[in-house]
Design an enzyme around this catalytic site. Structure first.
Site, short mmCIF file in Angstrom:
data_model
loop_
_atom_site.label_atom_id
_atom_site.label_comp_id
_atom_site.label_asym_id
_atom_site.label_seq_id
_atom_site.Cartn_x
_atom_site.Cartn_y
_atom_site.Cartn_z
N HIS A 215 -49.71 35.04 60.12
CA HIS A 215 -50.59 35.43 61.81
C HIS A 215 -51.69 33.37 61.51
O HIS A 215 -52.84 33.91 61.94
CB HIS A 215 -51.16 36.21 61.75
CG HIS A 215 -51.61 36.16 63.62
ND1 HIS A 215 -51.09 35.24 63.72
CD2 HIS A 215 -51.64 37.74 64.13
CE1 HIS A 215 -51.42 35.92 65.36
NE2 HIS A 215 -51.75 37.63 65.39
N LYS B 73 -28.27 42.41 70.98
CA LYS B 73 -26.60 42.19 70.11
C LYS B 73 -26.68 41.34 69.52
O LYS B 73 -25.55 41.02 68.93
CB LYS B 73 -26.14 41.36 71.70
CG LYS B 73 -26.56 41.71 72.98
CD LYS B 73 -26.19 40.98 74.66
CE LYS B 73 -26.00 41.16 76.01
NZ LYS B 73 -26.08 40.46 76.53
N ARG C 289 -43.35 35.96 68.00
CA ARG C 289 -43.54 37.16 67.05
C ARG C 289 -42.63 37.69 67.13
O ARG C 289 -41.50 37.81 67.24
CB ARG C 289 -44.75 37.89 67.93
CG ARG C 289 -44.83 39.09 67.07
CD ARG C 289 -45.96 40.00 67.73
NE ARG C 289 -47.32 39.12 67.00
CZ ARG C 289 -48.87 39.78 67.30
NH1 ARG C 289 -48.53 40.89 67.35
NH2 ARG C 289 -49.15 39.29 67.05
N ARG D 240 -53.33 40.66 72.85
CA ARG D 240 -54.26 39.71 72.28
C ARG D 240 -53.32 38.51 72.69
O ARG D 240 -53.56 37.48 72.83
CB ARG D 240 -55.13 39.93 71.35
CG ARG D 240 -56.65 40.66 72.06
CD ARG D 240 -56.52 41.54 70.86
NE ARG D 240 -56.24 42.81 70.20
CZ ARG D 240 -56.26 43.48 71.05
NH1 ARG D 240 -56.96 44.11 70.93
NH2 ARG D 240 -55.05 44.65 70.78
N THR D 241 -52.59 38.35 71.06
CA THR D 241 -51.74 36.44 70.91
C THR D 241 -51.20 36.68 72.28
O THR D 241 -51.40 35.33 73.00
CB THR D 241 -51.31 37.22 69.97
OG1 THR D 241 -51.79 37.36 68.61
CG2 THR D 241 -50.89 36.01 69.52
#
Ligand code: NCD
Length: 306
Positions: free
Chosen positions: A135, A86, A107, A57-58
Site C-alpha cells: 500500500h 463476469k 485497489r 479513507r483511500t
C-alpha cells in the site's frame, strides 16, 4: 524533479530522493488547499478509481485530492463490479480503462494484482492496496506524518503492532523506512501473526535491526508506535481472529509519561482504546488528513503537471 517511475506499485520505489521531491510538492499542495481551496491544474485530465476491495479513507482522499486539482473522475467500486463478477481478467479491465482515463488508481484483494495491472497499463497506474502485499501511497502519507512529527526519517525506533503478518501498511512503511540509515524496528504481535521471514530477511539485508515481541509495552518507548487492526479479511480461520482481536489494546494509562507518537492507518477496531484519542501524541487523524496533500502531489506529478 520528475519521478523516476511511470507506475507506483511498491514502497521499494520510494527512495529518499523520490520521497523528498513528493514532500516538496505536497507542502505546496497543502498551501493551495489552505489558501485557495483548489486549483485547476488537472482540469484537462480524467482519473479512474477502481476499488475492488472496500475502502473509505483511500478512496475518499483520492477523490478529494483529484477534486481539489480540478480533475474529472470515473469511479467503479465493489466486488460486484461487473468486470470482476463476469470473470474479466485484471489485464483486460486495465486495457479498457486506459482508453477512458489518463491515470488509474486501483485497489484489489489479490496480492500481486497491482504489478499485473501496471504491466499492461499505457497510462500511469497507482496501487491503492493489493491484498496483503503493498500500500505504497499509505506509506508515503505515513512518512510525511513521521517527517512532520519527528523532523527526520532516519535514526528512528519504530514499533509495528498488531498484525505484521497480514498488514500491507506495515509492510510498505517498513520497506520505505528501510531506505534510511539508523532505523530499527520492533514487530509486536501474537506468535501466529509474526512478520514473514521473507520480510524480516529483506529488512535485515538492508541493515535494519529487527526484533520481535509479544508485548505492547515494548512499543511504548519507541519513537513511533504504528498500530494496525488485525486484518480480519485475511485470516483463514475466523475463530482465530475472534480469539486474538482483544489481545492487544493500547490504552491511555499505558502511555502515561511517554513521548511515543501513536499512528494507525485506520480504521481502528479494537487496537486503540478511545481514551488514547485525547493525548497529544495520538496522531492518527492528522495522519489520515495528510493523505490529501500527498495524494494531490502524487496525482499532479504522475500526470506531469508538477
Ligand atoms: C489500511 C488498508 O486498507 O490496508 N487502510 C487504509 O488504507 N487507510 C489499513 C486497514 O485496512 O487496516
Amino acid at each position: 524533479m520528475s519521478l523516476p517511475f511511470r507506475h507506483l506499485t511498491s514502497a521499494s520505489q520510494l527512495t529518499p530522493e523520490v520521497v523528498q521531491a513528493i514532500f516538496r510538492v505536497a507542502d505546496d499542495m497543502a498551501t493551495i488547499r489552505k489558501t485557495q481551496g483548489r486549483s485547476r491544474i488537472l482540469a484537462d485530465r480524467v482519473v479512474a478509481l477502481l476499488f475492488y476491495e472496500p475502502s473509505s479513507r483511500t478512496m475518499l482522499s483520492f477523490q478529494a485530492a483529484a477534486s481539489r486539482l480540478g480533475a474529472g473522475m470515473i469511479v467503479a467500486q465493489g466486488k460486484e463490479m461487473s468486470s470482476m463478477k463476469k470473470g474479466e481478467s485484471i489485464e483486460d479491465t486495465i486495457r479498457m480503462v486506459m482508453g477512458y482515463a489518463d491515470l488509474i488508481v486501483m485497489r484489489h484483494p489479490e496480492s500481486g494484482a497491482a504489478e499485473r495491472a501496471a504491466s499492461v497499463s499505457a497510462v500511469p497506474f497507482i496501487n491503492a492496496g493489493d491484498g496483503g502485499n503493498e500500500h505504497p501511497t499509505q506509506a508515503l502519507l505515513d512518512l510525511y506524518t513521521i517527517w512532520k512529527e519527528k523532523g527526520r526519517l532516519s535514526n528512528l525506533h519504530v514499533a509495528f503492532a498488531c498484525d505484521p503478518l497480514h498488514s500491507r501498511t506495515i509492510r510498505s512503511l517498513a520497506r520505505s523506512l528501510s531506505h534510511y540509515p539508523g532505523n530499527r524496528f520492533t514487530f509486536i504481535s501474537p506468535p501466529s501473526l509474526r512478520a514473514s521471514p521473507a520480510l524480516l530477511a529483506e529488512l535485515r539485508g538492508k541493515g535494519v535491526v529487527c526484533t520481535e515481541s509479544s508485548s505492547l509495552s515494548d512499543g511504548t518507548n519507541a519513537d513511533i508506535l504504528y498500530m494496525n487492526r488485525l486484518q480480519e479479511e485475511r485470516f483463514t480461520d475466523p475463530g482465530e481472529f475472534q480469539r486474538l482481536r482483544k489481545e492487544f489494546i493500547l490504552t491511555a494509562p499505558m502511555l502515561s509519561e511517554k513521548n511515543v507518537t501513536i499512528m494507525d492507518p485506520l480504521p481502528r477496531i479494537d487496537e486503540i482504546d478511545p481514551s488514547v484519542d485525547a493525548l497529544p501524541n495520538a496522531r492518527y487523524f492528522a495522519q489520515a488528513h495528510n493523505g490529501i496533500p500527498i495524494r494531490m502531489a502524487l496525482l499532479a506529478m504522475m500526470l506531469g503537471k508538477a
